[in-house]
Design an enzyme around this catalytic site. Structure first.
Site, short mmCIF file in Angstrom:
data_model
loop_
_atom_site.label_atom_id
_atom_site.label_comp_id
_atom_site.label_asym_id
_atom_site.label_seq_id
_atom_site.Cartn_x
_atom_site.Cartn_y
_atom_site.Cartn_z
N ASP A 1 27.88 40.08 34.24
CA ASP A 1 26.44 40.19 33.99
C ASP A 1 25.71 40.64 35.25
O ASP A 1 24.77 41.44 35.19
CB ASP A 1 25.88 38.86 33.51
N GLU B 1 38.31 46.29 26.46
CA GLU B 1 37.36 46.95 25.58
C GLU B 1 37.53 48.46 25.60
O GLU B 1 37.37 49.13 24.57
CB GLU B 1 35.94 46.55 25.98
#
Length: 601
Positions: free
Chosen positions: A374, A219
């Site tokens: 997460d 990313e």
């Protein structure tokens, strides 16, 4: 992990300090489904294994798992996300309820809940089936209701905590965060004290000015590619070609390798040099892939795959490459802190001081690391929201991600696990063996999300003896978590007679909770544990006795719920009734010491 007792105490203090901190999570929520199967033969139709399903686990995924991690770490988590009015959505609601997340999701009829289904055999993922269309954007009514939910949840958290809440944005390109929603969050940025952003496409979020962004290496390079344009000027140092269309559920990492004829020189990898005087990228992309090329001596990062080619990339240090671009990433995202995650290689974190910080992780199977990002995001966010220094936040985030990857399943880091890893004084005191039914459901759900097998047994355990202890130790060996359900005093009287129990329930559960093999104890009033079995849905249900499992009254229910039934034999001559009979017989024998004999009335 931090070294030294003083350092560990300092980190533990931060963990204690974020307890109850209000956090609003918004983004793409999904359901993770794990199907554990066994295979011992091939089918006749094709050279493919025949799978027998043994166990199925549902867990919160995506933004929902980030919210679950925030709650498990001790924060006050609220989730705002679109969820389909379907079976998967119902299961996701159950996951959130059990985890203690404030469910402020918005129902979206006609728009399915995204689901990732994984089929495993021998803890090896054989295939993953994804459902949910990334192109199925929210309609105008759905966007309006999501914005209303965001506004209400923000005020709800502020009213409950008396301070500006923290915001976590989880944008995985599945349609929850449309341009209108992004614009609303940018406009209302001042309502949130700390903002964390995890997005597949960071370029969509320019203007948000987040406190921290946590891109993967893929990313980060994607953002730099778009910022650089289609071609870099000679000598610009970095040139990234990127395909026009990004996958909606983008790569977790890129394939790393050396382009043909290239050599490695880490610190000069992106500068013109004798082997490449123009600084132009060299080498060709893999067929069907776009090219992401770092100029200099021919070092190339290519592909849209999801694995790291360690052989082709031997000697390539992604951490060095990430460190060299931290300042640019901060500039392009407007973030105070950039944490580039490198999966099995840890992370590189940079702040305003320009000093890169490196953390490391332990390589694990891919099936163990689902959702570890997460946990990293949740811990990083909570630490920064609690005003922890960046090095401390980076340490705690990496530790939270690392300790969750011990087994197959969607990763959830609990506050107690983090404190134990820091050698903080939690132990059995923080474990709370005695739990209520509602709390037990949440605890079991957390362990099940981590892929742990739940063992359940029940009984009166009136006079705890050697037979009980051996039986419970054998039961615990059948799984990862042992839950013992104890009959209340009234239930024991109905089952055993008016002279039982000998010991009140408070004494019975205290002794059971003290056993190392017992994880949790719960009391039930009914004569049958059927309702608790429905709640726990054990993987293994254990009863004592020398009869076959088919004779256990609860066997049909357990099997209907997907569990198995086991019976364990008692230790000979060891039973509560036998002990009581011996005590009574002993009490009837004559005693030489008459001083203990009651005087005649």
């Amino acid at each position: 992990m931090a070294g030294g007792a003083a350092e560990q105490r300092r980190l533990a203090t931060v963990v204690e300090g974020w307890l109850g901190r209000p956090v609003l999570v918004v983004g793409d929520a999904m359901l993770d489904e794990w199907r554990f199967a066994e295979s011992d033969r091939l089918c006749r139709e094709a050279p493919a294994p025949v799978l027998t399903l043994r166990r199925r686990i549902s867990a919160a995924g995506g933004a929902a798992n980030t919210a679950v991690n925030v709650a498990a770490l001790g924060g006050r988590a609220v989730l705002v996300a679109p969820v389909g009015a379907d079976v998967a959505g119902d299961e996701l609601h159950d996951c959130l309820d059990r985890a203690g997340v404030w469910d402020r999701t918005v129902a979206q009829p006609g728009r399915p809940t995204p689901v990732k289904r994984r089929m495993l055999a021998g803890n090896q993922i054989l295939l993953r089936e994804d459902s949910g269309d990334a192109d199925d954007a929210l309609d105008d009514d759905g966007v309006a209701r999501l914005l209303t939910a965001l506004d209400c949840a923000t005020e709800e958290l502020r009213a409950a905590g008396g301070e500006a809440p923290t915001l976590v944005v989880c944008d995985y390109g599945l349609g929850a965060l449309s341009a209108a929603v992004r614009a609303w969050l940018v406009t209302h940025r001042e309502r949130y004290a700390t903002v964390a952003l995890d997005a597949h496409d960071l370029a969509d979020w320019r203007g948000l000015a987040p406190t921290v962004v946590t891109p993967s290496f893929a990313e980060a390079t994607r953002l730099l590619a778009r910022a650089a344009g289609t071609r870099a000027a000679p000598g610009a140092g970095l040139h990234l070609d990127h395909p026009d269309g990004d996958p909606a559920d983008g790569p977790s990492e890129l394939t790393v390798g050396v382009s043909p004829g290239g050599t490695l020189a880490h610190h000069a990898a992106h500068r013109p040099g004798p082997t490449n005087p123009t600084g132009e990228p060299t080498g060709e992309p893999t067929a069907g892939e776009g090219r992401v090329a770092m100029t200099g001596d021919g070092l190339t990062v290519t592909g849209t795959g999801v694995t790291v080619n360690a052989t082709a990339g031997e000697g390539v240090d992604r951490a060095v490459l990430a460190e060299s671009r931290l300042a640019e990433l901060r500039a392009h995202t407007g973030a105070d802190v950039v944490a580039v995650t490198l999966d099995t290689e840890g992370a590189v974190v940079g702040g305003a001081d320009g000093e890169p910080r490196r953390s490391h992780s332990t390589p694990v199977p891919a099936s163990h690391a689902v959702g570890a990002g997460d946990a990293y995001l949740a811990a990083m966010t909570l630490a920064l929201a609690a005003d922890a220094p960046l090095p401390t936040a980076a340490q705690l985030a990496q530790l939270a991600a690392t300790i969750t990857v011990s087994d197959t399943g969607t990763c959830v880091c609990r506050r107690e696990d983090l404190l134990v890893a820091l050698d903080a004084p939690v132990g059995r005191a923080g474990h709370r063996a005695l739990v209520g039914t509602d709390e037990l459901a949440a605890i079991v759900a957390e362990h099940r999300r981590a892929g742990r097998a739940i063992v359940f047994t029940n009984g009166c355990f009136d006079v705890l003896h050697r037979g009980h202890v051996r039986y419970l130790e054998q039961a615990r060996a059948l799984g990862d978590l042992l839950v013992v359900a104890v009959n209340s005093d009234g239930s024991v009287r109905r089952l055993k007679g008016p002279d039982r129990p000998v010991n009140p329930v408070e004494d019975r559960i205290a002794l059971l909770a003290a056993l190392a093999c017992v994880d949790h104890v719960v009391v039930f009033e009914e004569d049958s544990p059927a309702e608790l079995i429905e709640t726990v849905r054990p993987d293994v249900y254990v009863k004592g006795g020398d009869y076959p499992p088919e004779m256990v009254p609860e066997a049909p229910l357990v099997r209907r719920l997907g569990g198995q039934v086991r019976t364990l034999g008692y230790v000979p001559d060891r039973s509560t009734s036998a002990i009581i009979d011996r005590i009574r017989a002993h009490g009837q024998e004559p005693h030489e010491d008459t001083s203990l004999t009651p005087e005649p009335s």
